[in-house]
Design a protein around this motif. Structure first.
Motif, PDB file in Angstrom:
ATOM      1  N   MET A   1       0.839  -1.183   0.000  1.00 32.96           N
ATOM      2  CA  MET A   1       0.000   0.000   0.000  1.00 32.96           C
ATOM      3  C   MET A   1       0.882   1.245   0.000  1.00 32.96           C
ATOM      4  SD  MET A   1      -2.972   0.722   2.700  1.00 32.96           S
ATOM      5  CE  MET A   1      -3.264   2.343   3.289  1.00 32.96           C
ATOM      6  N   SER A   2       0.730   2.080  -1.008  1.00 36.09           N
ATOM      7  CA  SER A   2       1.536   3.283  -1.149  1.00 36.09           C
ATOM      8  C   SER A   2       0.895   4.441  -0.397  1.00 36.09           C
ATOM      9  CB  SER A   2       1.668   3.621  -2.632  1.00 36.09           C
ATOM     10  OG  SER A   2       2.380   4.815  -2.782  1.00 36.09           O
ATOM     11  N   THR A   3       1.714   5.225   0.301  1.00 38.07           N
ATOM     12  CA  THR A   3       1.200   6.387   1.001  1.00 38.07           C
ATOM     13  C   THR A   3       1.459   7.633   0.172  1.00 38.07           C
ATOM     14  OG1 THR A   3       3.283   6.698   2.181  1.00 38.07           O
ATOM     15  CG2 THR A   3       1.623   5.320   3.253  1.00 38.07           C
ATOM     16  N   ALA A   4       0.696   8.665   0.462  1.00 32.78           N
ATOM     17  CA  ALA A   4       0.879   9.926  -0.261  1.00 32.78           C
ATOM     18  C   ALA A   4       2.245  10.509   0.085  1.00 32.78           C
ATOM     19  CB  ALA A   4      -0.231  10.894   0.127  1.00 32.78           C
ATOM     20  N   PRO A   5       2.870  11.155  -0.871  1.00 37.20           N
ATOM     21  CA  PRO A   5       4.173  11.764  -0.604  1.00 37.20           C
ATOM     22  C   PRO A   5       4.041  12.851   0.466  1.00 37.20           C
ATOM     23  CG  PRO A   5       3.601  11.950  -2.946  1.00 37.20           C
ATOM     24  CD  PRO A   5       2.441  11.348  -2.244  1.00 37.20           C
ATOM     25  N   ILE A   6       5.100  13.024   1.225  1.00 35.00           N
ATOM     26  CA  ILE A   6       5.139  14.041   2.275  1.00 35.00           C
ATOM     27  C   ILE A   6       5.747  15.304   1.676  1.00 35.00           C
ATOM     28  CG2 ILE A   6       6.122  14.636   4.528  1.00 35.00           C
ATOM     29  CD1 ILE A   6       6.295  11.515   4.965  1.00 35.00           C
ATOM     30  N   ARG A   7       5.099  16.443   1.913  1.00 32.08           N
ATOM     31  CA  ARG A   7       5.611  17.711   1.400  1.00 32.08           C
ATOM     32  C   ARG A   7       6.683  18.230   2.351  1.00 32.08           C
ATOM     33  NH1 ARG A   7       6.534  22.608   1.704  1.00 32.08           N
ATOM     34  NH2 ARG A   7       6.102  24.204   0.173  1.00 32.08           N
ATOM     35  N   PRO A   8       7.929  18.290   1.891  1.00 29.46           N
ATOM     36  CA  PRO A   8       9.000  18.796   2.758  1.00 29.46           C
ATOM     37  C   PRO A   8       9.010  20.326   2.799  1.00 29.46           C
ATOM     38  CG  PRO A   8       9.901  18.134   0.647  1.00 29.46           C
ATOM     39  CD  PRO A   8       8.437  17.797   0.612  1.00 29.46           C
ATOM     40  N   SER A   9       9.482  20.864   3.925  1.00 31.57           N
ATOM     41  CA  SER A   9       9.700  22.308   4.013  1.00 31.57           C
ATOM     42  C   SER A   9      10.905  22.660   3.151  1.00 31.57           C
ATOM     43  CB  SER A   9       9.965  22.702   5.472  1.00 31.57           C
ATOM     44  OG  SER A   9      11.227  22.189   5.884  1.00 31.57           O
ATOM     45  N   ASP A  10      11.187  23.945   3.004  1.00 27.27           N
ATOM     46  CA  ASP A  10      12.334  24.365   2.198  1.00 27.27           C
ATOM     47  C   ASP A  10      13.646  23.807   2.757  1.00 27.27           C
ATOM     48  OD1 ASP A  10      10.585  25.706   0.564  1.00 27.27           O
ATOM     49  OD2 ASP A  10      11.080  27.698   1.337  1.00 27.27           O
ATOM     50  N   GLY A  11      13.815  23.876   4.080  1.00 20.15           N
ATOM     51  CA  GLY A  11      15.035  23.350   4.706  1.00 20.15           C
ATOM     52  C   GLY A  11      15.155  21.847   4.534  1.00 20.15           C
ATOM     53  N   GLU A  12      14.032  21.150   4.681  1.00 21.51           N
ATOM     54  CA  GLU A  12      14.032  19.699   4.490  1.00 21.51           C
ATOM     55  C   GLU A  12      14.340  19.339   3.039  1.00 21.51           C
ATOM     56  OE1 GLU A  12      10.725  18.729   7.986  1.00 21.51           O
ATOM     57  OE2 GLU A  12      10.081  18.954   5.908  1.00 21.51           O
ATOM     58  N   LEU A  13      13.828  20.135   2.112  1.00 19.46           N
ATOM     59  CA  LEU A  13      14.093  19.882   0.697  1.00 19.46           C
ATOM     60  C   LEU A  13      15.581  20.045   0.387  1.00 19.46           C
ATOM     61  CD1 LEU A  13      12.910  19.154  -2.035  1.00 19.46           C
ATOM     62  CD2 LEU A  13      12.416  21.586  -2.389  1.00 19.46           C
ATOM     63  N   ALA A  14      16.212  21.029   0.999  1.00 22.12           N
ATOM     64  CA  ALA A  14      17.658  21.219   0.795  1.00 22.12           C
ATOM     65  C   ALA A  14      18.426  19.993   1.286  1.00 22.12           C
ATOM     66  CB  ALA A  14      18.126  22.478   1.517  1.00 22.12           C
ATOM     67  N   ILE A  15      18.018  19.452   2.416  1.00 24.19           N
ATOM     68  CA  ILE A  15      18.661  18.252   2.965  1.00 24.19           C
ATOM     69  C   ILE A  15      18.411  17.055   2.051  1.00 24.19           C
ATOM     70  CG2 ILE A  15      18.552  16.575   4.871  1.00 24.19           C
ATOM     71  CD1 ILE A  15      18.100  19.078   6.728  1.00 24.19           C
ATOM     72  N   LEU A  16      17.180  16.908   1.588  1.00 26.71           N
ATOM     73  CA  LEU A  16      16.869  15.804   0.678  1.00 26.71           C
ATOM     74  C   LEU A  16      17.706  15.882  -0.588  1.00 26.71           C
ATOM     75  CD1 LEU A  16      12.992  15.542   1.070  1.00 26.71           C
ATOM     76  CD2 LEU A  16      14.680  13.798   1.688  1.00 26.71           C
ATOM     77  N   ARG A  17      17.906  17.082  -1.109  1.00 23.59           N
ATOM     78  CA  ARG A  17      18.724  17.224  -2.327  1.00 23.59           C
ATOM     79  C   ARG A  17      20.137  16.688  -2.096  1.00 23.59           C
ATOM     80  NH1 ARG A  17      16.629  22.847  -3.153  1.00 23.59           N
ATOM     81  NH2 ARG A  17      14.867  22.608  -4.543  1.00 23.59           N
ATOM     82  N   VAL A  18      20.684  16.969  -0.914  1.00 19.29           N
ATOM     83  CA  VAL A  18      22.022  16.457  -0.589  1.00 19.29           C
ATOM     84  C   VAL A  18      21.989  14.932  -0.531  1.00 19.29           C
ATOM     85  CG1 VAL A  18      23.842  16.368   1.165  1.00 19.29           C
ATOM     86  CG2 VAL A  18      22.726  18.551   0.637  1.00 19.29           C
ATOM     87  N   LEU A  19      20.990  14.377   0.132  1.00 16.28           N
ATOM     88  CA  LEU A  19      20.901  12.919   0.266  1.00 16.28           C
ATOM     89  C   LEU A  19      20.657  12.254  -1.086  1.00 16.28           C
ATOM     90  CD1 LEU A  19      18.825  12.678   3.579  1.00 16.28           C
ATOM     91  CD2 LEU A  19      21.294  12.333   3.276  1.00 16.28           C
ATOM     92  N   TRP A  20      19.865  12.871  -1.944  1.00 14.46           N
ATOM     93  CA  TRP A  20      19.628  12.296  -3.273  1.00 14.46           C
ATOM     94  C   TRP A  20      20.905  12.307  -4.103  1.00 14.46           C
ATOM     95  CZ3 TRP A  20      14.814  15.828  -3.663  1.00 14.46           C
ATOM     96  CH2 TRP A  20      13.716  15.206  -3.071  1.00 14.46           C
ATOM     97  N   SER A  21      21.690  13.349  -3.972  1.00 11.18           N
ATOM     98  CA  SER A  21      22.897  13.437  -4.804  1.00 11.18           C
ATOM     99  C   SER A  21      24.073  12.653  -4.226  1.00 11.18           C
ATOM    100  CB  SER A  21      23.297  14.894  -5.034  1.00 11.18           C
ATOM    101  OG  SER A  21      23.728  15.486  -3.835  1.00 11.18           O
ATOM    102  N   GLN A  22      24.201  12.612  -2.900  1.00 12.40           N
ATOM    103  CA  GLN A  22      25.357  11.964  -2.282  1.00 12.40           C
ATOM    104  C   GLN A  22      25.075  10.570  -1.745  1.00 12.40           C
ATOM    105  OE1 GLN A  22      27.108  14.516   0.683  1.00 12.40           O
ATOM    106  NE2 GLN A  22      27.764  16.009  -0.829  1.00 12.40           N
ATOM    107  N   GLY A  23      23.816  10.219  -1.607  1.00 16.06           N
ATOM    108  CA  GLY A  23      23.484   8.936  -1.003  1.00 16.06           C
ATOM    109  C   GLY A  23      23.497   9.054   0.517  1.00 16.06           C
ATOM    110  N   PRO A  24      23.379   7.928   1.218  1.00 10.04           N
ATOM    111  CA  PRO A  24      23.337   7.968   2.678  1.00 10.04           C
ATOM    112  C   PRO A  24      24.493   8.794   3.241  1.00 10.04           C
ATOM    113  CG  PRO A  24      22.884   5.763   1.900  1.00 10.04           C
ATOM    114  CD  PRO A  24      23.303   6.563   0.699  1.00 10.04           C
ATOM    115  N   SER A  25      24.161   9.696   4.165  1.00  8.58           N
ATOM    116  CA  SER A  25      25.134  10.650   4.684  1.00  8.58           C
ATOM    117  C   SER A  25      24.918  10.906   6.160  1.00  8.58           C
ATOM    118  CB  SER A  25      24.998  11.993   3.944  1.00  8.58           C
ATOM    119  OG  SER A  25      25.132  11.833   2.564  1.00  8.58           O
TER     120      SER A  25
END
Length: 128
Positions: A1-25
């Motif tokens: 069962m898939s859940t709806a995506p969570i909307r990240p705040s601007d700060g959270e989005l910046a962190i996610l971008r780092v994790l997406w580009s660098q992998g686990p950090s």
């Protein structure tokens, strides 16, 4: 069962971008990367990442002394979530206006325009 995506705040989005580009950090890794572009304290990054664990945006691996974090939500999934919100909030659901404004706001390269043409042709083929 898939859940709806969570909307990240601007700060959270910046962190996610780092994790997406660098992998686990680690928090230190993320802080180092974010510090290149903005003034953000280590404890701020740590607190945001702790909140992100609680929200289900990232998972924390506590096996090593320095905990590592990995995204639980994909980049494309997050982009679609944010785009849908923008589409309805700013453009009253008009895809046409969203695309026109995007193309007027920043010039597109010839390569980008060709990619857009191909996507439009594919979409056109699906509605026949």
């Amino acid at each position: 069962m898939s859940t709806a995506p969570i909307r990240p705040s601007d700060g959270e989005l910046a962190i996610l971008r780092v994790l997406w580009s660098q992998g686990p950090s680690t928090v230190r890794d993320v802080h180092t990367e974010l510090s290149k572009d903005r003034d953000m304290g280590y404890t701020t990054v740590l607190k945001l990442m702790q909140i992100m664990v609680e929200k289900g945006l990232v998972a924390r691996d506590e096996r090593a002394r320095s905990h590592t974090y990995r995204p639980l939500q994909g980049e494309a999934e997050t982009q679609r979530c944010l785009l849908k919100e923008l589409l309805h909030k700013a453009f009253a659901g008009s895809r046409r206006e969203l695309v026109l404004q995007a193309l007027e706001a920043e010039p597109a390269s010839a390569e980008e325009l060709e990619d857009i043409r191909q996507l439009l042709n594919q979409a056109k083929g699906r509605i026949r």
